[in-house]
Write a protein that holds these residues in place. Structure first.
Motif, PDB file in Angstrom:
ATOM      1  N   ASP A  50     -14.326   4.361   1.967  1.00  0.00           N
ATOM      2  CA  ASP A  50     -13.946   5.263   0.879  1.00  0.00           C
ATOM      3  C   ASP A  50     -14.994   5.391  -0.050  1.00  0.00           C
ATOM      4  OD1 ASP A  50     -11.437   5.885   2.236  1.00  0.00           O
ATOM      5  OD2 ASP A  50     -10.207   4.666   0.632  1.00  0.00           O
ATOM      6  N   LEU A  86     -12.449   0.797   5.074  1.00  0.00           N
ATOM      7  CA  LEU A  86     -12.451  -0.044   3.890  1.00  0.00           C
ATOM      8  C   LEU A  86     -11.868   1.041   2.911  1.00  0.00           C
ATOM      9  CD1 LEU A  86     -13.534  -2.534   2.536  1.00  0.00           C
ATOM     10  CD2 LEU A  86     -15.963  -1.270   2.659  1.00  0.00           C
ATOM     11  N   THR A  87     -10.786   0.709   2.446  1.00  0.00           N
ATOM     12  CA  THR A  87     -10.033   1.575   1.360  1.00  0.00           C
ATOM     13  C   THR A  87      -9.517   0.884   0.386  1.00  0.00           C
ATOM     14  OG1 THR A  87      -8.051   3.203   1.510  1.00  0.00           O
ATOM     15  CG2 THR A  87      -8.012   1.314   2.813  1.00  0.00           C
ATOM     16  N   ARG A  88      -9.031   1.801  -0.789  1.00  0.00           N
ATOM     17  CA  ARG A  88      -8.360   1.403  -2.044  1.00  0.00           C
ATOM     18  C   ARG A  88      -7.069   2.122  -1.927  1.00  0.00           C
ATOM     19  NH1 ARG A  88     -12.469  -0.273  -5.730  1.00  0.00           N
ATOM     20  NH2 ARG A  88     -13.399  -2.234  -4.616  1.00  0.00           N
ATOM     21  N   HIS A  89      -6.695   2.628  -0.782  1.00  0.00           N
ATOM     22  CA  HIS A  89      -5.298   3.374  -0.396  1.00  0.00           C
ATOM     23  C   HIS A  89      -4.850   4.412  -1.564  1.00  0.00           C
ATOM     24  CE1 HIS A  89      -4.731  -0.153   1.832  1.00  0.00           C
ATOM     25  NE2 HIS A  89      -5.048  -0.983   0.893  1.00  0.00           N
ATOM     26  N   GLY A  90      -5.942   5.163  -1.749  1.00  0.00           N
ATOM     27  CA  GLY A  90      -5.733   6.482  -2.373  1.00  0.00           C
ATOM     28  C   GLY A  90      -4.809   7.698  -1.605  1.00  0.00           C
ATOM     29  N   GLU A  97      -9.647  -4.024   2.487  1.00  0.00           N
ATOM     30  CA  GLU A  97      -9.706  -3.773   0.793  1.00  0.00           C
ATOM     31  C   GLU A  97     -11.021  -4.378   0.131  1.00  0.00           C
ATOM     32  OE1 GLU A  97      -5.019  -3.672   0.347  1.00  0.00           O
ATOM     33  OE2 GLU A  97      -6.084  -5.227  -0.617  1.00  0.00           O
ATOM     34  N   SER A  98     -11.846  -5.127   0.871  1.00  0.00           N
ATOM     35  CA  SER A  98     -12.947  -5.972   0.252  1.00  0.00           C
ATOM     36  C   SER A  98     -14.084  -5.735   1.449  1.00  0.00           C
ATOM     37  CB  SER A  98     -12.602  -7.120  -0.233  1.00  0.00           C
ATOM     38  OG  SER A  98     -12.568  -7.986   0.826  1.00  0.00           O
ATOM     39  N   ALA A 129       0.828  -1.199  -0.004  1.00  0.00           N
ATOM     40  CA  ALA A 129       0.037   0.001   0.009  1.00  0.00           C
ATOM     41  C   ALA A 129       0.945   1.432  -0.008  1.00  0.00           C
ATOM     42  CB  ALA A 129      -0.845  -0.064   1.244  1.00  0.00           C
ATOM     43  N   GLU A 134     -14.796   4.795  -3.020  1.00  0.00           N
ATOM     44  CA  GLU A 134     -14.784   3.730  -4.151  1.00  0.00           C
ATOM     45  C   GLU A 134     -15.910   2.557  -3.748  1.00  0.00           C
ATOM     46  OE1 GLU A 134     -12.279   5.053  -2.842  1.00  0.00           O
ATOM     47  OE2 GLU A 134     -10.748   5.667  -3.948  1.00  0.00           O
ATOM     48  N   PHE A 135     -16.284   2.687  -2.445  1.00  0.00           N
ATOM     49  CA  PHE A 135     -17.237   1.724  -2.153  1.00  0.00           C
ATOM     50  C   PHE A 135     -18.648   1.921  -2.021  1.00  0.00           C
ATOM     51  CE2 PHE A 135     -14.415  -1.758  -1.129  1.00  0.00           C
ATOM     52  CZ  PHE A 135     -12.866  -1.080  -1.046  1.00  0.00           C
ATOM     53  N   GLN A 151      -4.144   7.507   2.552  1.00  0.00           N
ATOM     54  CA  GLN A 151      -2.873   7.600   3.135  1.00  0.00           C
ATOM     55  C   GLN A 151      -2.671   8.768   3.953  1.00  0.00           C
ATOM     56  OE1 GLN A 151       0.452   6.144   0.472  1.00  0.00           O
ATOM     57  NE2 GLN A 151      -0.847   6.259  -1.026  1.00  0.00           N
TER      58      GLN A 151
END
Length: 844
Positions: free
Chosen positions: A225, A180-184, A205-206, A17, A227-228, A188
């Motif tokens: 996040d 719950l993240t996609r590490h943008g 991550e899911s 990440a 994205e979800f 960070q």
């Protein structure tokens, strides 16, 4: 850095990440060095069973550091592959031989006449981010012979979009948060601040991973996040099931994109929905607030406005501040909409075709049910009598267009907070602080408005919003309660009421002679500013200013009285004493103001505006031609009107945007004309924050630059330091947007305080111009030390410093000794209409 005995669960954010985040946003030498040191700590501690990938990462990072280069795309891809292959931390450390450092910086222990390090040129380190080779090494034989020091972290290079890394208020320390993240990039930055606050943070991550973890381990808060967002219904079901089974409440916060619909029923399970261009500090502060106080009902604002674009503008601003809104473009069945929407506040336009805002307000006030709903007028109406009519009809406040977004949000939020507090405080009892309720103060004013031995003192505390960001909402409220008790105590027997976050009204009774009242207010201000308040281990001293208005000038109206004293308090902000007594305008002053407004309104045709130019000279010499453009207004008699006078009038009369655009157009045309003649110049141009924050200004200015073909870095826009502090995110967005067009920026009147954020670390600024106060006080050692500290900090960040209003050689010498880069003032050359000056012959 990880201690050798640190358990795996305490390791830094996962390597995949972190590296993915660096690749997505930016690298810098400090990031390379820190990452390599963490990898070596992991190897020494045996945290990973598969050590070979970590050795691979160490090798690439060491090679980059030895060459003083950032990773190439190929190297970055290899780093990602190695990090993905490293697996997860092992439960039991495996003994691994310590890795010897391969890159050491030889740092002299002390400087001498024969061997010393000089300060590198401005922006020297930026060459590495542009693919250039390392700097030429110093001849080893000229180096100090002292032993090599251990490897040290390269100088900190703060990227221009970096969020302030000051740890947030640790009110939620030791809380467990699932993210719950996609590490943008934003994620960070949030991770870093939460970790600094002592939060137990688990990155997921899911949605499936979240489901498993919720069944195994309780948490305090779930952060999701943007994205979800499409999975929110499934996540909401999981949250509901969790809350039914666990006694400990799980707080849920959803991050959304700026254009997302936050009123969507899908987000009903969320305690907060944060949308818009949120930054990490804002998100963390909101999380802190929710964990402290629990879920609170969102504010609701009804916008009554017939102009669709204006309505959408206000709605967008308020929704980005998490305020629910409803827009009425027509006032038909207004009462029915109020009954169904149940607003906390009504934002009302004054002039509408079918029914005016005054008529609608009178209609609302006829209903007992809606007599106390705050009604705030938002209008471009400049007629003060018309404004007074609106307030007398039952309005609570009047906001003039154009209005800055932050001003609108603050006005709405403060008004709603007070309204809700009044509903809870029914009965009008005196608060525990000793202050009386605002409604009681208004009643007292109405009862005594015709008395000639009364006056109203309006006390404002400076920097409240900045202090709130630093301390957090809860701590700030505790501090203001303590201050309120102090103020009520020292003001007895005069009644005091709180009129806002940092505003207080005091009813004064006694001798209303101007000098006497100013003396009393000065003593009160001194008491306030010398009192220390302790909060979170910090000692806080408030700065304050006071406006005074005799009841005589209220003309029998409390609204007129309050409006006058608030304006006077604003004038006190810049007064040397911090105290200003209201003086009604004489007929001559009114006539002069009207004449200036007429001149400005017809400036395109009457030729009353012009530019003067003053050189800005490098203290070390140089041929670059750069000037400050100064706006000059000449009245009908040929006399010059001081800028401090006509700028203020332009702001009051909604002419400032047109005035600023005239000045900018003239400056850009001048730059273009000189460039066409083969003479490259740089112009510094002042612009009001009202203009800069106008939603159409960026597009207008980009079109202007394109039309004239202005060379890159030939235009510098000056922004007042205090305006930038109050509008940090908006100013940052402006600088980044126009910076891509070759425009540079300068913070003017720069005099930072220790309790304020360092804007040089967050804004892409090229210059700072010292406040006049610093130049005027250079005879004091304290001022010289502050200027040197400003120059050192600016140079570390690639920013150049300008000494302003330099009138004598002693001041110039003191500034030169402090390390500034440029000086401007009558010592060098007075302002005139000429752009001719011998820069190549001007050296201090």
């Amino acid at each position: 850095m990880i201690d050798q005995n640190t358990p795996a669960s305490a390791a830094p954010l996962g390597l995949p990440a972190r590296i993915a985040g660096f690749r997505a946003s930016h690298w810098d030498l400090n990031a390379l060095w820190q990452l390599r040191e963490d990898v070596r700590d992991m190897l020494r501690a045996g945290l990973y069973a598969e050590a070979d990938p970590l050795h691979g990462i160490d090798g690439i990072l060491s090679a980059c550091l030895a060459a003083a280069k950032l990773p190439t795309d190929e190297q970055a891809s290899q780093l990602q592959d190695f990090s993905d292959a490293s697996g997860t931390p092992s439960a039991k450390p495996a003994p691994v031989a310590a890795v010897a450092p391969e890159w050491q910086a030889h740092v002299p222990v002390s400087a001498s006449a024969e061997s010393r390090y000089e300060t590198p040129p401005i922006a020297y380190w930026r060459q590495w981010s542009e693919g250039a080779g390392p700097p030429t090494p110093v001849n080893a034989e000229t180096q100090n012979k002292s032993p090599a020091a251990p490897a040290a972290a390269p100088a900190r290079m703060a990227p221009m979009n970096e969020t302030n890394k000051t740890p947030p208020d640790a009110g939620f320390r030791n809380q467990r948060i699932y993210h719950l993240t996609r590490h943008g990039t934003l994620a960070q930055e949030i991770h870093l601040q939460l970790e600094q606050a002592g939060v137990d943070l688990e990155l997921l991550e899911s949605v499936d991973e979240l489901s498993e973890l919720l069944q195994a381990l309780p948490a305090d808060l779930l952060l999701i996040d943007s994205e979800f967002a499409d999975d929110v219904l499934r996540i909401g079901g999981m949250i509901g099931e969790y809350r039914r089974q666990h006694p400990k409440y799980l707080t849920a916060v959803q991050l959304l994109a700026a254009d997302a619909d936050t009123t969507d029923d899908r987000f009903a399970m969320m305690d907060a929905v944060i949308s818009g261009n949120a930054d990490a500090r804002g998100v963390v502060a909101r999380i802190d607030q929710i964990l402290r106080f629990g879920k609170t009902e969102r504010y609701r604002v009804l916008i009554v406005e017939d102009d669709r674009s204006q309505a959408m503008f206000a709605e967008g601003i308020l929704r980005n501040a998490e305020i629910s809104t409803k827009v009425l473009l027509e006032a038909d069945n207004l009462i029915g909409h109020i009954e169904s929407f149940k607003p906390d506040l009504i934002l009302m336009d004054l002039n509408m075709p079918k029914a005016s805002g005054i008529e609608l307000t009178e209609m609302i006030r006829q209903s007992v049910q809606f007599q106390n709903i705050p009604i705030v007028f938002l209008s471009g109406e400049s007629d003060e009598e018309r404004q007074m009519d609106a307030l007398e009809a039952g309005g609570d406040d009047f906001l003039s267009k154009p209005i800055r977004p932050r001003r609108l949000i603050a006005a709405v939020q403060n008004r709603i907070k007070r309204h809700r507090a009044l509903r809870k405080d029914a009965g009008g009892a005196t608060r525990e602080t000793g202050l009386i309720l605002r409604s009681d103060m208004l009643t007292l004013l109405e009862q005594r408005i015709d008395r000639d031995d009364y006056a109203l003192f309006f006390i404002e505390l400076n920097g409240i919003n900045l202090l709130k960001e630093r301390l957090g909402l809860s701590a700030m409220e505790n501090l203001l309660r303590e201050f309120s008790s102090f103020l009520a105590g020292i003001s007895q027997p005069a009644p005091v009421a709180r009129f806002g976050d940092g505003a207080f009204a005091l009813m004064y009774q006694g001798d209303t002679d101007e000098t006497t009242m100013a003396t009393q207010a000065g003593k009160l201000r001194t008491r306030i500013m010398t009192q220390k308040f302790e909060i979170q281990g910090q000692s806080i001293e408030f700065r304050a200013h006071i406006g005074i208005c005799d009841f005589e000038y209220g003309k029998g109206s409390t609204d007129i009285l309050i409006n006058a004293v608030e304006r006077t308090a604003r004038a006190a902000r810049t007064a040397a004493t911090g105290v200003v007594v209201y003086k009604p305008q004489s007929s001559a002053e009114v006539q002069r103001e009207e004449a200036i407004i007429a001149l400005l309104a017809n400036a395109d045709s009457n030729g009353c505006l012009s530019h003067l130019y003053q050189p800005i000279v490098a203290v070390a010499g140089g041929a670059e031609k750069q000037f400050q453009s100064l706006l000059r207004l000449t009245d009908g008699n040929g006399d010059i009107v001081p800028a401090t006078e006509f700028i203020h009038i332009a702001e009051k009369s909604n002419l400032i945007i047109a005035l600023d655009r005239w000045s900018m157009t003239r400056a850009v045309a001048t730059i273009s004309e000189r460039a066409a003649a083969g003479d490259q110049i740089k112009l510094f141009v002042n612009q009001s924050s009202i203009t800069l924050l106008d939603e159409s200004q960026q597009v207008w200015l980009k079109n202007l630059l394109k039309a004239y073909g202005v060379p890159v870095n030939s235009l510098v826009i000056e922004i007042n330091h205090n305006d930038a502090l109050l509008n940090q995110q908006s100013i940052k967005d402006l600088c980044q947007s126009l910076g891509s067009e070759g425009v540079q920026f300068c913070l003017s009147r720069y005099s930072p305080r220790n309790d304020e954020p360092d804007l040089l670390s967050s804004l892409p600024i090229s210059y700072v111009k010292l406040a006049n106060r610093l130049t005027n006080e250079l005879g004091k050692q304290e001022a010289r030390d502050q200027v040197k500290a400003i120059a050192d900090n600016a140079h570390r960040r690639g920013v150049e410093v300008i000494g302003h209003c330099v009138e004598d050689a002693q001041s110039a010498a003191a500034l030169w000794m402090s390390g500034i880069d440029f000086i401007q003032g009558n010592l060098v050359h007075s302002a005139d209409s000429s752009l001719e000056f011998g820069f190549d012959q001007s050296v201090l």
